[in-house]
Write a protein that holds these residues in place. Structure first.
Motif, PDB file in Angstrom:
ATOM      1  N   SER A 153     -24.163  13.388  15.982  1.00 47.93           N
ATOM      2  CA  SER A 153     -23.619  12.185  16.632  1.00 47.93           C
ATOM      3  C   SER A 153     -24.601  11.647  17.678  1.00 47.93           C
ATOM      4  CB  SER A 153     -22.258  12.481  17.255  1.00 47.93           C
ATOM      5  OG  SER A 153     -22.406  13.266  18.400  1.00 47.93           O
ATOM      6  N   LEU A 154     -25.374  12.531  18.279  1.00 44.41           N
ATOM      7  CA  LEU A 154     -26.366  12.066  19.269  1.00 44.41           C
ATOM      8  C   LEU A 154     -27.486  11.304  18.562  1.00 44.41           C
ATOM      9  CD1 LEU A 154     -24.948  14.668  20.620  1.00 44.41           C
ATOM     10  CD2 LEU A 154     -26.874  14.616  22.170  1.00 44.41           C
ATOM     11  N   MET A 155     -27.855  11.802  17.370  1.00 46.06           N
ATOM     12  CA  MET A 155     -28.887  11.107  16.586  1.00 46.06           C
ATOM     13  C   MET A 155     -28.414   9.691  16.217  1.00 46.06           C
ATOM     14  SD  MET A 155     -29.356  10.126  13.215  1.00 46.06           S
ATOM     15  CE  MET A 155     -28.441  11.188  12.111  1.00 46.06           C
ATOM     16  N   ILE A 156     -27.120   9.537  15.944  1.00 44.75           N
ATOM     17  CA  ILE A 156     -26.592   8.200  15.603  1.00 44.75           C
ATOM     18  C   ILE A 156     -26.717   7.286  16.831  1.00 44.75           C
ATOM     19  CG2 ILE A 156     -24.564   6.887  14.825  1.00 44.75           C
ATOM     20  CD1 ILE A 156     -25.679   8.713  12.663  1.00 44.75           C
ATOM     21  N   GLY A 157     -26.399   7.805  18.009  1.00 41.75           N
ATOM     22  CA  GLY A 157     -26.555   7.019  19.238  1.00 41.75           C
ATOM     23  C   GLY A 157     -27.995   6.552  19.414  1.00 41.75           C
ATOM     24  N   VAL A 158     -28.930   7.473  19.228  1.00 41.59           N
ATOM     25  CA  VAL A 158     -30.356   7.134  19.335  1.00 41.59           C
ATOM     26  C   VAL A 158     -30.705   6.019  18.338  1.00 41.59           C
ATOM     27  CG1 VAL A 158     -32.699   8.023  18.900  1.00 41.59           C
ATOM     28  CG2 VAL A 158     -31.059   9.425  20.166  1.00 41.59           C
ATOM     29  N   PHE A 254     -31.350  15.398   8.449  1.00 37.06           N
ATOM     30  CA  PHE A 254     -30.885  16.405   7.490  1.00 37.06           C
ATOM     31  C   PHE A 254     -32.036  17.304   7.040  1.00 37.06           C
ATOM     32  CE2 PHE A 254     -27.224  13.359   6.580  1.00 37.06           C
ATOM     33  CZ  PHE A 254     -26.296  14.135   7.270  1.00 37.06           C
ATOM     34  N   GLU A 255     -33.257  16.772   7.118  1.00 37.04           N
ATOM     35  CA  GLU A 255     -34.415  17.578   6.716  1.00 37.04           C
ATOM     36  C   GLU A 255     -34.892  18.479   7.860  1.00 37.04           C
ATOM     37  OE1 GLU A 255     -38.838  16.462   5.411  1.00 37.04           O
ATOM     38  OE2 GLU A 255     -37.306  14.997   4.799  1.00 37.04           O
ATOM     39  N   LYS A 256     -34.959  17.912   9.083  1.00 36.58           N
ATOM     40  CA  LYS A 256     -35.617  18.640  10.174  1.00 36.58           C
ATOM     41  C   LYS A 256     -34.697  19.040  11.325  1.00 36.58           C
ATOM     42  CE  LYS A 256     -40.197  17.457   9.260  1.00 36.58           C
ATOM     43  NZ  LYS A 256     -41.065  16.404   9.004  1.00 36.58           N
ATOM     44  N   GLY A 257     -33.464  18.508  11.353  1.00 38.44           N
ATOM     45  CA  GLY A 257     -32.541  18.858  12.436  1.00 38.44           C
ATOM     46  C   GLY A 257     -32.682  17.945  13.644  1.00 38.44           C
ATOM     47  N   PHE A 258     -31.932  18.257  14.704  1.00 43.04           N
ATOM     48  CA  PHE A 258     -31.859  17.369  15.866  1.00 43.04           C
ATOM     49  C   PHE A 258     -33.134  17.387  16.713  1.00 43.04           C
ATOM     50  CE2 PHE A 258     -30.589  16.616  20.352  1.00 43.04           C
ATOM     51  CZ  PHE A 258     -30.323  15.256  20.221  1.00 43.04           C
ATOM     52  N   GLY A 259     -33.913  18.461  16.584  1.00 45.24           N
ATOM     53  CA  GLY A 259     -35.127  18.614  17.407  1.00 45.24           C
ATOM     54  C   GLY A 259     -35.978  17.348  17.462  1.00 45.24           C
ATOM     55  N   LYS A 264     -36.182  11.704  22.361  1.00 49.76           N
ATOM     56  CA  LYS A 264     -35.733  10.302  22.337  1.00 49.76           C
ATOM     57  C   LYS A 264     -34.394  10.165  23.055  1.00 49.76           C
ATOM     58  CE  LYS A 264     -37.967   8.715  18.138  1.00 49.76           C
ATOM     59  NZ  LYS A 264     -37.860   8.131  16.842  1.00 49.76           N
ATOM     60  N   TRP A 265     -33.490  11.134  22.814  1.00 49.77           N
ATOM     61  CA  TRP A 265     -32.183  11.067  23.476  1.00 49.77           C
ATOM     62  C   TRP A 265     -32.372  11.197  24.992  1.00 49.77           C
ATOM     63  CZ3 TRP A 265     -28.696  12.711  26.879  1.00 49.77           C
ATOM     64  CH2 TRP A 265     -27.385  12.235  26.749  1.00 49.77           C
ATOM     65  N   GLN A 266     -33.179  12.181  25.390  1.00 47.02           N
ATOM     66  CA  GLN A 266     -33.364  12.416  26.841  1.00 47.02           C
ATOM     67  C   GLN A 266     -33.958  11.186  27.533  1.00 47.02           C
ATOM     68  OE1 GLN A 266     -32.488  15.877  28.141  1.00 47.02           O
ATOM     69  NE2 GLN A 266     -34.376  16.928  27.592  1.00 47.02           N
ATOM     70  N   THR A 289     -26.123  16.763  36.073  1.00 45.89           N
ATOM     71  CA  THR A 289     -26.578  16.838  34.676  1.00 45.89           C
ATOM     72  C   THR A 289     -28.065  17.205  34.639  1.00 45.89           C
ATOM     73  OG1 THR A 289     -27.160  14.518  34.592  1.00 45.89           O
ATOM     74  CG2 THR A 289     -24.964  15.079  33.847  1.00 45.89           C
ATOM     75  N   LYS A 290     -28.409  18.013  33.646  1.00 42.74           N
ATOM     76  CA  LYS A 290     -29.813  18.435  33.479  1.00 42.74           C
ATOM     77  C   LYS A 290     -30.252  18.185  32.047  1.00 42.74           C
ATOM     78  CE  LYS A 290     -30.871  19.580  37.539  1.00 42.74           C
ATOM     79  NZ  LYS A 290     -31.900  18.742  38.173  1.00 42.74           N
ATOM     80  N   GLY A 291     -29.866  17.016  31.520  1.00 42.42           N
ATOM     81  CA  GLY A 291     -30.269  16.674  30.156  1.00 42.42           C
ATOM     82  C   GLY A 291     -29.458  17.431  29.122  1.00 42.42           C
ATOM     83  N   ILE A 292     -30.053  17.582  27.938  1.00 39.51           N
ATOM     84  CA  ILE A 292     -29.340  18.257  26.843  1.00 39.51           C
ATOM     85  C   ILE A 292     -30.191  19.408  26.293  1.00 39.51           C
ATOM     86  CG2 ILE A 292     -27.922  16.299  26.115  1.00 39.51           C
ATOM     87  CD1 ILE A 292     -30.055  15.718  23.958  1.00 39.51           C
ATOM     88  N   SER A 293     -29.497  20.357  25.651  1.00 39.58           N
ATOM     89  CA  SER A 293     -30.204  21.490  25.042  1.00 39.58           C
ATOM     90  C   SER A 293     -30.838  21.042  23.723  1.00 39.58           C
ATOM     91  CB  SER A 293     -29.222  22.626  24.777  1.00 39.58           C
ATOM     92  OG  SER A 293     -28.357  22.223  23.735  1.00 39.58           O
ATOM     93  N   LYS A 294     -31.572  21.945  23.101  1.00 40.13           N
ATOM     94  CA  LYS A 294     -32.263  21.589  21.850  1.00 40.13           C
ATOM     95  C   LYS A 294     -31.290  21.222  20.729  1.00 40.13           C
ATOM     96  CE  LYS A 294     -36.641  21.861  22.789  1.00 40.13           C
ATOM     97  NZ  LYS A 294     -37.247  20.568  23.090  1.00 40.13           N
TER      98      LYS A 294
END
Ligand code: BTN
Length: 316
Positions: A153-158, A254-259, A264-266, A289-294
């Protein structure tokens, strides 16, 4: 679900520039009998709730109306692999449509000019007035294990921020964890993800042309792209830009994951290093807040100096 007739669509187009038109004018332009026009307007009025009678027998739309043409969506989206595309004038919820119609081939898209039962996160309603905004859902088959979908869902926001930036050059739209789009902390768009078995439905509502003072029903601060951009926005290119960006990024995800999207999100974090309160069920978590985890969890430094990793909840 409702699809308007040709005559009804033509009437809407005539009223679409927010200027009033009389029944006589409409009759002369569309060459239709006056009673038929009167009846169509009456019907459209009750179905869309967006037509007002300004003077006796004069009408206008309360919102600029830029139609979305299904054939244009097909021309762009079939070549990139979309299989089923649905465009409605009115439906209960585009997410629900894709959920209930299990026979649809994926990727599938459903968009509607209005929703009568638009759904938001945490069981809330999503206010979906006629033709002012974008309401659409995409269904994908998840090609990997659901366990690898953290951060989807974070990737969709980005992706949405990216599409809006590229198309409209609006650069100050940021992300509120997990996936709201905000401008000066006011909500511009929301995302509702529903996963079942190996299918994911991504529902997106973007405040495009509605005006905040016309919709006092929403209690939390919000703003539309039209208000930021300072002129009405043609919806179709925006819809296509968002879908194309989501589709490209989904393949990568789907190929590489959220990494791939973490940085970009941060970079778009609207609450970076801010003191916040987060509601999680009955619990309120406070801290900085200290950003997001991997994998997309929110990191909060609590008052005891401990870094907490939060998987779900809502920033207030
Ligand atoms: C949120 O609460 O922020 C998420 C809102 C998601 C709304 C969209 S509009 C299109 C799709 N269909 C729905 O019923 N909901 C989503």
């Amino acid at each position: 679900m409702i699809e308007f007739s040709k005559l009804e669509k033509n009437i809407l187009l005539l009223l679409s520039d927010e200027h009033q038109r009389s029944i006589n004018e409409i009759m002369q332009i569309l060459h239709a009998p006056v009673e038929q026009i009167r009846q169509s307007i009456h019907q459209l009025k009750s179905q869309t709730n967006s037509i007002i009678e300004t003077n006796k027998d004069c009408f206008k739309l309360t919102t600029p109306y830029f139609p979305i043409d299904k054939s244009h969506l097909q021309e762009t989206l079939y070549p990139i692999g979309f299989k089923d595309i649905y465009c409605f004038d009115s439906i209960d919820s585009t997410n629900l449509f894709l959920k209930q119609n299990k026979q649809l081939r994926t990727p599938a898209l459903c968009t509607s000019n209005m929703q009568t039962a638009g759904r938001g996160r945490h069981g809330r309603n999503w206010y979906s007035p006629y033709a002012s905004n974008l309401y659409f859902s995409i269904k994908y088959t998840i090609p990997t294990s659901i366990a690898n979908c953290a951060g989807l869902s974070l990737m969709i926001g980005v992706s949405l921020v990216e599409a809006i930036e590229n198309l409209l050059s609006i650069n100050n739209i940021l992300l509120k964890w997990p996936n709201d789009l905000v401008y000066n902390k006011q909500k511009v768009a929301g995302i509702l993800i529903e996963i079942s078995e190996n299918l994911v439905i991504i529902g997106i509502g973007i405040n495009v042309n509605c005006l905040s003072h016309q919709n006092p029903m929403i209690t939390k601060p919000w703003i539309s792209l039209r208000e930021i951009y300072q002129k009405p926005i043609i919806r179709e290119p925006l819809l296509l830009a968002c879908i194309e960006c989501i589709d490209n990024n989904s393949k990568l995800f789907f190929e590489k994951g959220f990494g791939v999207f973490h940085e970009k999100w941060q970079n778009k974090d609207a609450y970076k290093d801010e003191q916040i309160s987060l509601i999680r069920g009955n619990e309120i978590i406070e801290g900085q807040t200290k950003g997001i985890s991997k994998n997309g969890n929110l990191l909060i430094l609590n008052h005891q100096g401990k870094l907490q990793e939060i998987e779900s909840g809502e920033l207030s």
